[in-house]
Design a protein around this motif. Structure first.
Motif, PDB file in Angstrom:
ATOM      1  N   GLY A  79      63.185   3.553  92.518  1.00 41.53           N
ATOM      2  CA  GLY A  79      64.235   2.786  91.857  1.00 41.53           C
ATOM      3  C   GLY A  79      63.681   1.543  91.196  1.00 41.53           C
ATOM      4  O   GLY A  79      62.731   1.591  90.418  1.00 41.53           O
ATOM      5  N   ASP A  80      64.254   0.379  91.554  1.00 41.91           N
ATOM      6  CA  ASP A  80      63.758  -0.890  91.002  1.00 41.91           C
ATOM      7  C   ASP A  80      62.741  -1.536  91.934  1.00 41.91           C
ATOM      8  O   ASP A  80      62.328  -2.667  91.707  1.00 41.91           O
TER       9      ASP A  80
ATOM     10  N   ASP B 143      72.774   6.180 102.621  1.00 40.30           N
ATOM     11  CA  ASP B 143      71.871   7.189 102.064  1.00 40.30           C
ATOM     12  C   ASP B 143      71.923   8.472 102.887  1.00 40.30           C
ATOM     13  O   ASP B 143      72.090   9.568 102.336  1.00 40.30           O
TER      14      ASP B 143
ATOM     15  N   ARG C  49      75.076  10.364 102.390  1.00 35.73           N
ATOM     16  CA  ARG C  49      75.076  11.025 101.086  1.00 35.73           C
ATOM     17  C   ARG C  49      74.168  12.261 101.109  1.00 35.73           C
ATOM     18  O   ARG C  49      74.508  13.310 100.562  1.00 35.73           O
TER      19      ARG C  49
ATOM     20  N   PRO D 148      69.005  15.183  90.619  1.00 35.76           N
ATOM     21  CA  PRO D 148      68.628  13.869  90.093  1.00 35.76           C
ATOM     22  C   PRO D 148      69.694  13.294  89.153  1.00 35.76           C
ATOM     23  O   PRO D 148      69.463  13.085  87.965  1.00 35.76           O
ATOM     24  N   THR D 149      70.872  13.035  89.698  1.00 35.83           N
ATOM     25  CA  THR D 149      72.006  12.587  88.886  1.00 35.83           C
ATOM     26  C   THR D 149      71.776  11.221  88.243  1.00 35.83           C
ATOM     27  O   THR D 149      72.411  10.912  87.239  1.00 35.83           O
ATOM     28  N   SER D 150      70.871  10.422  88.795  1.00 31.25           N
ATOM     29  CA  SER D 150      70.577   9.124  88.179  1.00 31.25           C
ATOM     30  C   SER D 150      69.714   9.282  86.925  1.00 31.25           C
ATOM     31  O   SER D 150      69.478   8.306  86.210  1.00 31.25           O
ATOM     32  N   LEU D 151      69.257  10.502  86.682  1.00 31.87           N
ATOM     33  CA  LEU D 151      68.474  10.809  85.486  1.00 31.87           C
ATOM     34  C   LEU D 151      69.211  11.893  84.685  1.00 31.87           C
ATOM     35  O   LEU D 151      68.813  13.060  84.683  1.00 31.87           O
ATOM     36  N   PRO D 152      70.308  11.516  84.008  1.00 32.74           N
ATOM     37  CA  PRO D 152      71.149  12.525  83.342  1.00 32.74           C
ATOM     38  C   PRO D 152      70.406  13.386  82.330  1.00 32.74           C
ATOM     39  O   PRO D 152      70.785  14.537  82.094  1.00 32.74           O
TER      40      PRO D 152
ATOM     41  N   HIS E  92      63.190   5.562  82.475  1.00 33.84           N
ATOM     42  CA  HIS E  92      64.310   5.505  83.411  1.00 33.84           C
ATOM     43  C   HIS E  92      65.481   4.804  82.727  1.00 33.84           C
ATOM     44  O   HIS E  92      65.316   3.701  82.210  1.00 33.84           O
TER      45      HIS E  92
ATOM     46  N   GLU F 132      68.097   3.254  83.761  1.00 31.92           N
ATOM     47  CA  GLU F 132      68.588   2.005  84.340  1.00 31.92           C
ATOM     48  C   GLU F 132      67.500   0.943  84.456  1.00 31.92           C
ATOM     49  O   GLU F 132      67.733  -0.229  84.174  1.00 31.92           O
ATOM     50  N   TYR F 133      66.295   1.339  84.877  1.00 34.57           N
ATOM     51  CA  TYR F 133      65.251   0.362  85.189  1.00 34.57           C
ATOM     52  C   TYR F 133      64.222   0.185  84.081  1.00 34.57           C
ATOM     53  O   TYR F 133      63.447  -0.758  84.111  1.00 34.57           O
TER      54      TYR F 133
END
Length: 177
Positions: free
Chosen positions: A36-37, A49, A52, A84-88, A158, A160-161
């Motif tokens: 992540g960040d 986590d 989830r 990997p939903t954070s990476l559409p 990425h 977001e980051y």
């Protein structure tokens, strides 16, 4: 209950006794630097986590395994499959990932656990393709991806980051178990 035994590890579903050990792993800045960040995660975030991850097991039929050392019963971290939903840009696909405590690095545990997870994905769950994503510069993760037989596919940023990610992949026709 889904469990996988390797020569040195037990990959299993999560239980409440895993929370403190996983929170300790997530609180280590060296462990989290490529995730992540790069921020560490506290006990409450780790509990969220794990909840989830267990929900993903129930919804998708796969998820992140708790990785336990067979010899000592210690929780080493996790490995497994996730969406990997954070990476559409990568969706729809299934990704493989892992995170181990620093004391378990350099002993081949990540490769052993990830190999078992990849075999589970392609042979047990019938997935045709799996991706692995590592931050550019994370040579340890790149080495695991290489050992899994995953080929570099592309680089992306990425969303977001803003850091660069190296995407690797393997499909069932390339997998050599």
């Amino acid at each position: 209950m889904t469990e996988i035994h390797t020569p040195r590890l037990l990959l299993r579903r999560w239980d409440e006794d895993d929370l403190i050990a996983m929170a300790d792993i997530n609180a280590d800045p060296a462990v989290m630097q490529w995730t992540g960040d790069g921020s560490v995660r506290d006990l409450e975030q780790t509990a969220d986590d794990i909840e989830r991850w267990e929900e993903e097991w129930d919804e998708e039929g796969f998820g992140l395994f708790a990785v336990e050392l067979l010899g000592s019963g210690e929780l080493a971290g996790f490995t497994g499959l996730t969406l990997p939903t954070s990476l559409p840009e990568l969706m729809p696909t299934t990704g493989i990932c892992w995170r181990l405590g620093r004391q378990f690095w350099g002993q081949g545990y990540a490769s052993e656990a990830a190999h078992a997870s990849l075999e589970f994905a392609l042979q047990d769950r019938g997935l045709d393709r799996v991706v692995g994503v590592a931050r550019v510069g994370d040579t340890a993760s790149a080495n695991v991806l290489r050992k899994l037989g995953m080929a570099p596919e592309r680089t992306m940023t990425h969303p977001e980051y803003g850091h660069d990610l190296a995407v690797h992949s393997i499909d069932l026709t390339e997998y050599e178990g």
